[in-house]
Every structure is written in C-alpha cells, then in structure tokens.
Design an enzyme around this catalytic site. Structure first.
Site, PDB file in Angstrom:
ATOM      1  N   ILE A 295      19.087  69.512  54.269  1.00 21.27           N
ATOM      2  CA  ILE A 295      17.874  69.855  53.600  1.00 21.27           C
ATOM      3  C   ILE A 295      17.252  68.477  53.032  1.00 21.27           C
ATOM      4  O   ILE A 295      15.941  68.198  53.396  1.00 21.27           O
ATOM      5  CB  ILE A 295      17.824  70.780  52.697  1.00 21.27           C
ATOM      6  CG1 ILE A 295      18.197  72.388  53.070  1.00 21.27           C
ATOM      7  CG2 ILE A 295      16.475  71.151  51.808  1.00 21.27           C
ATOM      8  CD1 ILE A 295      18.642  73.278  52.298  1.00 21.27           C
ATOM      9  N   GLU A 296      17.876  67.871  52.353  1.00 26.86           N
ATOM     10  CA  GLU A 296      17.315  66.722  51.564  1.00 26.86           C
ATOM     11  C   GLU A 296      17.268  65.317  52.633  1.00 26.86           C
ATOM     12  O   GLU A 296      16.387  64.623  51.979  1.00 26.86           O
ATOM     13  CB  GLU A 296      18.156  66.201  50.376  1.00 26.86           C
ATOM     14  CG  GLU A 296      19.648  65.864  50.851  1.00 26.86           C
ATOM     15  CD  GLU A 296      20.733  67.013  51.138  1.00 26.86           C
ATOM     16  OE1 GLU A 296      20.290  68.086  51.022  1.00 26.86           O
ATOM     17  OE2 GLU A 296      22.064  66.547  51.258  1.00 26.86           O
ATOM     18  N   ASP A 306      15.907  74.519  46.994  1.00 27.43           N
ATOM     19  CA  ASP A 306      17.192  74.438  45.895  1.00 27.43           C
ATOM     20  C   ASP A 306      17.757  75.913  46.132  1.00 27.43           C
ATOM     21  O   ASP A 306      17.337  76.694  45.649  1.00 27.43           O
ATOM     22  CB  ASP A 306      16.797  73.957  44.746  1.00 27.43           C
ATOM     23  CG  ASP A 306      17.849  74.068  43.639  1.00 27.43           C
ATOM     24  OD1 ASP A 306      19.014  74.410  43.959  1.00 27.43           O
ATOM     25  OD2 ASP A 306      17.390  73.946  42.463  1.00 27.43           O
ATOM     26  N   GLU A 324      23.082  73.313  44.884  1.00 34.97           N
ATOM     27  CA  GLU A 324      22.224  72.791  43.930  1.00 34.97           C
ATOM     28  C   GLU A 324      22.927  71.979  43.063  1.00 34.97           C
ATOM     29  O   GLU A 324      21.934  70.926  42.534  1.00 34.97           O
ATOM     30  CB  GLU A 324      22.191  74.125  42.993  1.00 34.97           C
ATOM     31  CG  GLU A 324      21.406  73.871  41.782  1.00 34.97           C
ATOM     32  CD  GLU A 324      20.779  75.023  41.204  1.00 34.97           C
ATOM     33  OE1 GLU A 324      21.441  75.953  40.681  1.00 34.97           O
ATOM     34  OE2 GLU A 324      19.592  75.111  41.024  1.00 34.97           O
ATOM     35  N   GLU A 325      24.091  71.836  42.852  1.00 35.99           N
ATOM     36  CA  GLU A 325      24.685  71.003  41.821  1.00 35.99           C
ATOM     37  C   GLU A 325      24.549  69.410  42.448  1.00 35.99           C
ATOM     38  O   GLU A 325      24.155  68.334  41.706  1.00 35.99           O
ATOM     39  CB  GLU A 325      26.084  71.225  41.283  1.00 35.99           C
ATOM     40  CG  GLU A 325      26.275  72.412  40.455  1.00 35.99           C
ATOM     41  CD  GLU A 325      26.323  73.658  41.174  1.00 35.99           C
ATOM     42  OE1 GLU A 325      26.257  73.614  42.444  1.00 35.99           O
ATOM     43  OE2 GLU A 325      26.618  74.732  40.664  1.00 35.99           O
ATOM     44  N   TYR A 364      31.911  67.551  50.073  1.00 35.05           N
ATOM     45  CA  TYR A 364      31.167  68.674  49.496  1.00 35.05           C
ATOM     46  C   TYR A 364      32.116  69.347  48.706  1.00 35.05           C
ATOM     47  O   TYR A 364      33.497  69.352  48.919  1.00 35.05           O
ATOM     48  CB  TYR A 364      30.460  69.851  50.646  1.00 35.05           C
ATOM     49  CG  TYR A 364      29.867  70.865  50.407  1.00 35.05           C
ATOM     50  CD1 TYR A 364      28.763  70.518  50.058  1.00 35.05           C
ATOM     51  CD2 TYR A 364      30.404  72.118  50.225  1.00 35.05           C
ATOM     52  CE1 TYR A 364      27.895  71.693  49.434  1.00 35.05           C
ATOM     53  CE2 TYR A 364      29.534  73.123  50.061  1.00 35.05           C
ATOM     54  CZ  TYR A 364      28.117  72.865  49.551  1.00 35.05           C
ATOM     55  OH  TYR A 364      27.583  74.022  49.309  1.00 35.05           O
ATOM     56  N   GLY A 439      21.920  81.606  49.342  1.00 35.87           N
ATOM     57  CA  GLY A 439      22.549  82.734  48.788  1.00 35.87           C
ATOM     58  C   GLY A 439      23.731  83.021  49.399  1.00 35.87           C
ATOM     59  O   GLY A 439      24.460  83.946  49.383  1.00 35.87           O
ATOM     60  N   CYS A 440      24.485  82.380  50.697  1.00 36.61           N
ATOM     61  CA  CYS A 440      25.231  82.802  51.368  1.00 36.61           C
ATOM     62  C   CYS A 440      26.513  81.834  51.471  1.00 36.61           C
ATOM     63  O   CYS A 440      27.793  82.150  51.934  1.00 36.61           O
ATOM     64  CB  CYS A 440      24.895  82.542  53.019  1.00 36.61           C
ATOM     65  SG  CYS A 440      23.452  83.469  53.241  1.00 36.61           S
ATOM     66  N   GLY A 441      26.813  81.332  50.140  1.00 34.12           N
ATOM     67  CA  GLY A 441      27.887  80.316  49.978  1.00 34.12           C
ATOM     68  C   GLY A 441      28.708  80.897  48.742  1.00 34.12           C
ATOM     69  O   GLY A 441      29.194  82.159  48.759  1.00 34.12           O
ATOM     70  N   ALA A 442      28.184  80.322  47.648  1.00 33.50           N
ATOM     71  CA  ALA A 442      29.010  80.696  46.235  1.00 33.50           C
ATOM     72  C   ALA A 442      28.525  82.328  45.827  1.00 33.50           C
ATOM     73  O   ALA A 442      29.274  83.062  45.343  1.00 33.50           O
ATOM     74  CB  ALA A 442      28.411  80.048  45.062  1.00 33.50           C
TER      75      ALA A 442
HETATM   76  N1  AR6 Z   1      21.735  71.461  53.283  1.00 34.34           N
HETATM   77  C1  AR6 Z   1      21.827  72.444  53.915  1.00 34.34           C
HETATM   78  N2  AR6 Z   1      22.689  73.399  53.920  1.00 34.34           N
HETATM   79  C2  AR6 Z   1      23.478  73.111  52.796  1.00 34.34           C
HETATM   80  C3  AR6 Z   1      23.521  71.912  52.024  1.00 34.34           C
HETATM   81  C4  AR6 Z   1      22.680  70.831  52.281  1.00 34.34           C
HETATM   82  N3  AR6 Z   1      22.520  69.960  51.680  1.00 34.34           N
HETATM   83  N4  AR6 Z   1      24.455  72.114  50.974  1.00 34.34           N
HETATM   84  C5  AR6 Z   1      25.279  73.287  51.321  1.00 34.34           C
HETATM   85  N5  AR6 Z   1      24.616  73.865  52.354  1.00 34.34           N
HETATM   86  P1  AR6 Z   1      25.517  77.255  48.038  1.00 34.34           P
HETATM   87  P2  AR6 Z   1      24.324  80.117  47.198  1.00 34.34           P
HETATM   88  C6  AR6 Z   1      24.818  75.269  52.876  1.00 34.34           C
HETATM   89  O1  AR6 Z   1      26.886  78.022  47.954  1.00 34.34           O
HETATM   90  O2  AR6 Z   1      25.126  80.837  47.942  1.00 34.34           O
HETATM   91  C7  AR6 Z   1      25.447  76.805  42.832  1.00 34.34           C
HETATM   92  O3  AR6 Z   1      26.663  76.944  41.798  1.00 34.34           O
HETATM   93  C8  AR6 Z   1      26.429  75.391  52.753  1.00 34.34           C
HETATM   94  O4  AR6 Z   1      27.126  75.965  54.134  1.00 34.34           O
HETATM   95  O5  AR6 Z   1      25.283  76.225  47.032  1.00 34.34           O
HETATM   96  O6  AR6 Z   1      22.875  80.412  47.096  1.00 34.34           O
HETATM   97  C9  AR6 Z   1      24.305  77.508  42.222  1.00 34.34           C
HETATM   98  O7  AR6 Z   1      23.847  76.755  41.131  1.00 34.34           O
HETATM   99  C10 AR6 Z   1      26.792  76.335  51.895  1.00 34.34           C
HETATM  100  O8  AR6 Z   1      28.033  77.182  51.881  1.00 34.34           O
HETATM  101  O9  AR6 Z   1      24.343  78.400  47.657  1.00 34.34           O
HETATM  102  C11 AR6 Z   1      24.349  79.154  42.446  1.00 34.34           C
HETATM  103  O10 AR6 Z   1      25.133  79.273  40.992  1.00 34.34           O
HETATM  104  C12 AR6 Z   1      25.256  77.330  51.955  1.00 34.34           C
HETATM  105  O11 AR6 Z   1      24.534  76.306  52.119  1.00 34.34           O
HETATM  106  C13 AR6 Z   1      25.094  79.292  43.613  1.00 34.34           C
HETATM  107  O12 AR6 Z   1      25.917  78.141  43.757  1.00 34.34           O
HETATM  108  C14 AR6 Z   1      25.153  77.835  50.526  1.00 34.34           C
HETATM  109  O13 AR6 Z   1      24.905  76.996  49.431  1.00 34.34           O
HETATM  110  C15 AR6 Z   1      24.090  79.446  44.594  1.00 34.34           C
HETATM  111  O14 AR6 Z   1      24.862  79.753  45.711  1.00 34.34           O
END
Ligand code: AR6
Length: 539
Positions: A295-296, A306, A324-325, A364, A439-442
């Site tokens: 994304i960035e 974000d 995000e971090e 990562y 929303g699909c990772g953490a």
């Molecule tokens: N560009 C594109 N995709 C990415 C990138 C990037 N730079 N970085 C990661 N991904 P996640 P969430 C993909 O888990 O589930 C934080 O603590 C990568 O496949 O960060 O919305 C926040 O503060 C990753 O598994 O997002 C919240 O508390 C997926 O994006 C919480 O995590 C999801 O990234 C949000 O979790």
C-alpha cells in the site's frame, strides 16, 4: 495466467490518477470553526517559507477539550514526602508525611538539562518525573545492537541534544491549545512538521500528563512502554527495530527540519446517514488486484488505507508489529495522532494528510527490520502539504467466523470503509483506494468478504479499488474470479447476494460454502433462485 493478470493490472495501476500538487485536497489549510491551524499560513505562502506558530505567544489551554501540554503551569503533581521528626530522628513512632506540589515542567526541564551521555543517564533523568521500573532495555538494545559505533556517537552527540532542545522548546513551538478529536466530531487539526517533531520529542521523553479523566479513551502517547519493553524480552527485536525507525526520524529532522504541515481530520457520520446499500443503484467501480507491492510503496499518492485499531496506532508503542504499527514507524508523524484522537467508534475514520515517510523496512511482524533511510519524493502542494493521504479505519475482530456475515456486521464494516473512502465536499479528486486484506490478519476476518465490502464502499464513493494481496496469489486469483462474476452488477444487487449468502450458509459455525464458491459457482448455477438444491449438495 495470474502472471498475465498481474502484468495487466500493473499497467492499469501505472495509469491510475494519483494526487498531484494542483489537486484540492480536503480540508484546505485554513482555520475555521471545524479546523484549528497551529501555524500562520498566509495566502502568499510559498513552499519552503518558514511557518510561525499561531498565535505569536504561548496561550495555554488547560481545559477538558484540549490536550494538556506538559509545559502548562497547571501541570502540577503532588508527591508525598516523609517528614523526619527532628527530635527522634525519625526512629520512633508512626512516620509522618507531607504533600509537596511540584511544577512538572520545571522538574522536566532540570532533569533533561543534565548531561545525557548514556542510556542510564536518560533513564535516571526520566525517573525524576515519570514512573517506571527497571531500565530502558529496548533503547539499550537499539543503541547497542542495531546501531554502528558511528551512529551511536551521532545519537549522543547530536540527535539526543537536538531532541532535548525540541522537547523543551514546546512553549515556543506550539502556542495554541490543541483540541482533542473526540467521538462524533468532524474536526481537523493542522500542525507544522516542526510542531509534530516537538510533540514527538516530548512523547519520547514521556513528559505528557494524563489526558484528564479520559486517559482510557485515548491511545498511549508516552514512549516509555516502548523504551522499556513493558517487561517482555521476547519481542525485543521488533520493538528495537520500531524504535530504530523512530530514532532515524529524529536524526533526519534534527539534521534538517522539514518545512511542511500535516492535517489530522476526524470524520464522523451518524449511521442513519450512511448509504442504504440495499437501494444503491450505483455501478461497481474497477477492482485491480496485485500480489506484488504494498500500500505504502506502489499505492503512493492513492488513498492509502491503515488497517487500524480503534485506538489509532494499535500496539505501535507496545508489542504490535503488523501493518498499522509498521506504517506508524515509517511515517512517524502518524504517531502524534495518538495524542489527541479519542478511540474511533463505528462510522468514524481518521484521515491524515501530508505526512512524510522517513524509513525503509523489510520483513514483517517478529521479522520486521529497519532497512535504512527513505527519501520521500512525494511533492508538496502550495499549502505546504505533501500529496499523501492515509485513512485509518478499524475493522472488527472476528470471534466466530460466520458472525461476520450477519447483516448488522456487514453494515458496520461497509459503513466504516465508506466513511474512510468517501470524498469530502471541496475535494477535487477521487483517486483510487490502495488497500489489501483489511481486518484479515490480526483481526481474523474473511478476505473474500472484506474485499467485496471494500469494493462496495469504494464504488459508492466513486473510487476504484486497488487490492494488494501482499504475496497471496491464491486470494488474487479468487478475487479476480469473483469480480468477473459481479463486475456488471449494481451495489444493491451485490448487497442482496451477501444477505442471501448469510441466510443460506451461515447458520453454523463454519459456512457450508465459502463466499468465493458462492459468487463463482452458486449464483451461476442457481441464477439467484434454486437455493435448496445447492445447500443440499454442499451438505
Ligand atoms: N500492504 C498491503 N498489505 C499488507 C501490508 C502492506 N504494507 N502489511 C500487511 N498487509 P493486519 P487487521 C497484509 O493484521 O487484521 C494492528 O495491531 C498482510 O497480509 O495488520 O485489520 C492494528 O493496530 C496482513 O496479514 O490488519 C489492529 O489492532 C493483512 O494485510 C490490528 O492489527 C492484514 O494486516 C488490525 O488487524
């Protein structure tokens, strides 16, 4: 086949319109009832001109609607001191105590005026005004392990003294009250990059007092947890690399202070004012999937998403190290939003316009690493802001897989994405959204569903959607297949399909058909009607 798709999509991405300096990006940098601008920016301002703080002299605001700055005279703490009975020398009877009121800014000033030549010096100076146990182990680790001897020398001889000066010049650098961006507010705050650096230097030395009684409604701002590691050694590597990015930012701004401004905008709508998705006759916009890129980087000058926590920045000052971090440490000016942004509620987003990237990274999560200086070539516009816009939207954490398909949950997520993507009146530009597995990772959401919801929100906002699957070729393929089936539909038709999917397949813990299969096989076979037979087939 996916390689062909990737190449085609890269071409499409290359031709997408991106923010340029001539675009009018909302909000303009102008004070109003909905916008505090902490500098004087006249109409004849030219990029590169110095920006004086507004007003001319420090006008403190110690009030529940404003950030309590550590340099305010009201920043007083009461310390309990044991009084020694002169007659007995304190050896007999109950000890007695007296309350001493301390002007915290004076204490901070004298603590940081001491020579700071080692990590222990920094810790003992900070201990005079900030409560913490033990030592600054992450700072020690970063300096000892992640920096060369030359970099360490630079830190103690130049960067650290520069940070102290920035920190203690707070009254000169920020002269107005900084309003909190609280829930249900549509409000913007513009700060110069120097003001942000000054606030971040204060955050580094952990000088900020509690935000009155609402501290729990705000993300943490003092860096003390990051510096000490919060007592958890197992994440020291990624925490150290996050801190390394932040120290690199200070190296850069102390070497040469950037001259732009950054605007932080809280957007809020009542859910009753959100679109009626079941009635929207708008066509779907373009969905461009890429498994390479981020994304960035490849999404630069698009609307960058974000994947936020409701406390913006999430665990950036703690153990967190995902999208995000990482974003917050490579663009450290995002960190300051934690000072004044109350936790987001549904139908709210935080938009940050104009921040600058300073670091490269690799890896990562637990493998995250600072990878050197990043020169951000995004141009500034005539109002001193970089043409970068980042939108923080927080998805919901998914506990039970099928719950996320419930109409109430669909609505929450699509409205959240829409408030982030929607174009504010006065903006001239609807550049595409650069997003991914929001929303699909953490947060464990379903990537097919989140893609469709983001596509609906982007379509309603008349923006194309660029989806970076972050190496997930499989998801790219499936999303392409789904999009192929629905690309000629209207928003309301896709919405109806989602509702139908929930009714038919989400009554159990695990859906009997996943959303990709539903879009690519079921709706084709059934032509939206013959549901029972398919459900039986899949049982
Ligand atoms: N560009 C594109 N995709 C990415 C990138 C990037 N730079 N970085 C990661 N991904 P996640 P969430 C993909 O888990 O589930 C934080 O603590 C990568 O496949 O960060 O919305 C926040 O503060 C990753 O598994 O997002 C919240 O508390 C997926 O994006 C919480 O995590 C999801 O990234 C949000 O979790």
């Amino acid at each position: 086949r996916m390689m062909v798709v990737e190449e085609r999509n890269k071409d499409i991405l290359g031709n997408l319109k991106r923010f340029t300096p001539s675009d009018r990006i909302f909000p303009d940098v102008r004070s109003s009832n909905f916008h505090t601008v902490a500098v004087t920016l006249t109409d004849d301002f030219k990029p590169g001109d110095a920006l004086a703080p507004y007003p001319i002299s420090f006008t403190p605001k110690w009030h529940k609607d404003y950030v309590p700055l550590p340099c305010c005279d009201e920043n007083i703490r009461t310390f309990r001191k044991r009084v020694v009975d002169e007659n007995t020398g304190g050896e007999q009877g109950e000890p007695t105590f007296t309350d001493i009121k301390v002007l915290m800014w004076e204490r901070i000033q004298s603590a940081l005026a001491r020579p700071l030549e080692t990590c222990e010096d920094i810790a003992s100076a900070m201990k005079t005004y900030c409560k913490f146990n033990g030592s600054l182990i992450v700072l020690e680790y970063t300096l000892a392990t992640l920096m060369s001897p030359e970099e360490r020398t630079l830190f103690f001889s130049k960067t650290l003294p520069g940070m102290v000066t920035l920190c203690l010049d707070l009254r000169k650098i920020i002269t107005c009250g900084l309003p909190f961006l609280c829930r249900f507010m549509n409000y913007s705050l513009t700060l110069s990059q120097k003001q942000i650096a000054c606030l971040l230097a204060n955050a580094f030395f952990s000088t900020f007092p509690a935000r009155f009684t609402y501290e729990d409604d705000f993300p943490s701002i003092n860096f003390i947890g990051l510096l000490t590691g919060n007592g958890d050694d197992s994440r020291i590597s990624s925490m150290g690399h996050k801190l390394r990015c932040i120290l690199h930012y200070f190296e850069r701004v102390i070497e040469e202070m950037p001259k732009g401004v950054v605007t932080y905008t809280r957007k809020s709508v009542r859910s009753s004012k959100s679109p009626d998705w079941s009635l929207s006759g708008k066509e779907l916009t373009q969905l461009i999937t890429l498994h390479e890129g981020s994304i960035e980087t490849e999404g630069e000058r698009l609307l960058q998403i974000d994947f936020a926590n409701k406390y913006v920045g999430g665990g950036v000052l703690g153990h967190g190290c995902v999208q995000e971090e990482i974003l917050f440490v490579i663009y450290p000016e995002l960190l300051v939003s934690r000072l004044f942004t109350e936790r987001l509620v549904s139908c709210e987003a935080l938009v940050i316009t104009g921040c600058e990237r300073f670091s490269k990274y690799k890896g990562y999560a637990s493998n995250f690493e600072f990878a050197g200086d990043f020169v951000d070539c995004v141009p500034w516009n005539s109002r001193a802001r970089k043409c970068t816009q980042i939108v923080a939207i927080d998805a919901q954490y998914v506990v039970r897989h099928t719950d996320q398909f419930h109409p109430r949950k669909l609505l929450r997520e699509v409205n959240k994405a829409f408030i982030g993507f929607s174009i504010s009146p006065g903006s001239s530009n609807n550049v595409a959204v650069a997003t991914g597995k929001w929303g699909c990772g953490a947060f464990k959401g379903d990537a097919h569903l989140k893609t469709i919801l983001q596509l609906l929100a982007a379509s309603q906002a008349s923006r194309h959607l660029v989806l970076f699957t972050f190496g997930d070729l499989f998801l790219q393929k499936e999303v392409e297949e789904m999009y192929e089936k629905i690309k000629h539909m209207k928003i309301k038709e896709v919405w109806a399909l989602l509702e139908q999917y929930n009714k038919l397949f989400c009554s159990r813990q695990k859906p009997s058909l996943n959303l990709h299969e539903f879009f690519t096989e079921y709706i084709q076979i059934s032509n939206y009607s013959d549901k029972e037979s398919m459900e039986t087939d899949n049982d």
